[in-house]
Design a protein around this motif. Structure first.
Motif, PDB file in Angstrom:
ATOM      1  N   ARG A 131       0.801  -1.218   0.000  1.00 30.94           N
ATOM      2  CA  ARG A 131       0.000   0.000   0.000  1.00 30.94           C
ATOM      3  C   ARG A 131       0.842   1.280   0.000  1.00 30.94           C
ATOM      4  NH1 ARG A 131      -2.931  -3.803   2.755  1.00 30.94           N
ATOM      5  NH2 ARG A 131      -5.172  -3.888   2.333  1.00 30.94           N
ATOM      6  N   THR A 132       2.039   1.208   0.577  1.00 32.85           N
ATOM      7  CA  THR A 132       2.882   2.402   0.644  1.00 32.85           C
ATOM      8  C   THR A 132       4.351   2.046   0.457  1.00 32.85           C
ATOM      9  OG1 THR A 132       3.665   4.210   2.065  1.00 32.85           O
ATOM     10  CG2 THR A 132       2.894   2.217   3.171  1.00 32.85           C
ATOM     11  N   LYS A 195       5.103  -1.871  -3.134  1.00 35.02           N
ATOM     12  CA  LYS A 195       5.391  -0.454  -3.356  1.00 35.02           C
ATOM     13  C   LYS A 195       6.817  -0.146  -2.907  1.00 35.02           C
ATOM     14  CE  LYS A 195       1.101   0.297  -4.548  1.00 35.02           C
ATOM     15  NZ  LYS A 195       0.718   0.596  -5.942  1.00 35.02           N
ATOM     16  N   LYS A 200       9.570   6.494  -6.023  1.00 36.79           N
ATOM     17  CA  LYS A 200       9.425   7.869  -5.547  1.00 36.79           C
ATOM     18  C   LYS A 200      10.683   8.694  -5.783  1.00 36.79           C
ATOM     19  CE  LYS A 200       5.411   6.816  -3.658  1.00 36.79           C
ATOM     20  NZ  LYS A 200       4.131   7.402  -4.154  1.00 36.79           N
TER      21      LYS A 200
END
Length: 287
Positions: A131-132, A195, A200
């Motif tokens: 999820r993250t 993830k 990022k």
């Protein structure tokens, strides 16, 4: 199934090597709390070892399908079909009960800390990975709890500065520890739908982020030397020397290409933690 195959399956299913290292952090906390090195450490050591083995087994049950997608995990017992889910769940249950009961003999709170860590790893951290990209930060709690279990089992108060500094030291190192793996296995984790911070940041940016965490790890290691009782000055100074050496190594690593020496960097931070634990054990063994 031959006995050697059974042992091999259990070893890999429970991630025994990793589980054993987790139990070593518990022993470190216990020695710091009691102020001596003796065989009474066996109880909290085994309790955490059993719970860590259970958590690893549950994790492989949870990630059976995603493990099939990654080359580095395809040979795990559940992923390759050599062990059934039913057997794995039974093993995990037995280990969890054993671990809880062993820790319970050191106190209800000690046992609850162990149970909390198992639940946090399997029901909080593992789902968060999908999820993250920053799941490893709350996941770092998993590394912080075992040494605290040892501290409390040895009679120490959980809010003592020594316990908090110990927890901080092991918490901070978990984050760069995992992110360093990504330089080698990011593409495999992506196949499994996990993830990643590499989504990022660019790899050069990630190196700088990791270096910031290494600086924090080094600082927490040096602070640890101030907040725990050190019996020999040479150990006190060696902890600081190791902490500074860690930063120096990663300064050089920072200047290399993104993937260069990532495996060696991963080994280096593990060696740093092992060396700190050994220094503490030696200090108290000959205190």
């Amino acid at each position: 199934m031959h006995s050697s195959s059974v042992i091999s399956s259990v070893y890999h299913l429970t991630k025994f090597g990793i589980s054993f290292s987790v139990a070593l952090t518990t022993a470190t906390g216990y020695f710091l709390s009691t102020g001596k090195v003796d065989l009474t450490v066996v109880n909290p050591f085994l309790g955490v070892l059993f719970l860590a083995m259970s958590a690893s087994t549950i994790n492989q049950v949870e990630e059976k399908e995603t493990d099939k997608l990654m080359p580095r995990t395809q040979k795990r017992p559940l992923a390759n079909g050599s062990v059934s889910v039913k057997v794995a769940v039974l093993l995990a249950g037995i280990l969890a009960i054993l671990g809880f009961l062993v820790l319970f003999s050191d106190g209800v709170f000690v046992a609850l800390l162990g149970l909390f860590n198992l639940v946090w790893y399997n029901l909080v951290y593992t789902p968060l990975k999908y999820r993250t990209a920053f799941a490893s930060i709350p996941g770092g709690i998993v590394g912080a709890i075992p040494p605290v279990i040892g501290w409390v089992a040895g009679g120490g108060h959980i809010m003592h500065l020594s316990a908090l500094s110990l927890a901080l030291f092991f918490f901070i190192g978990q984050i760069p520890h995992f992110w360093l793996i990504l330089f080698k296995y990011a593409h495999e984790y992506q196949l499994a739908g996990i993830k990643l911070v590499t989504d990022k940041f660019s790899r050069e940016q990630l190196k700088r982020v990791i270096f910031s965490w290494i600086m924090a790890t080094s600082l927490s290691g040096s602070l640890l030397a101030f907040y725990i009782i050190i019996n020999h000055n040479v150990v006190f100074y060696l902890i600081h020397i190791l902490s500074v050496s860690l930063v120096i190594y990663f300064v050089k690593w920072l200047g290399n290409k993104p993937d260069h020496e990532s495996s060696r960097a991963f080994i280096t931070i593990n060696a740093y933690y092992l060396a700190i634990m050994l220094l503490i054990v030696i200090d108290y063994a000959f205190g």
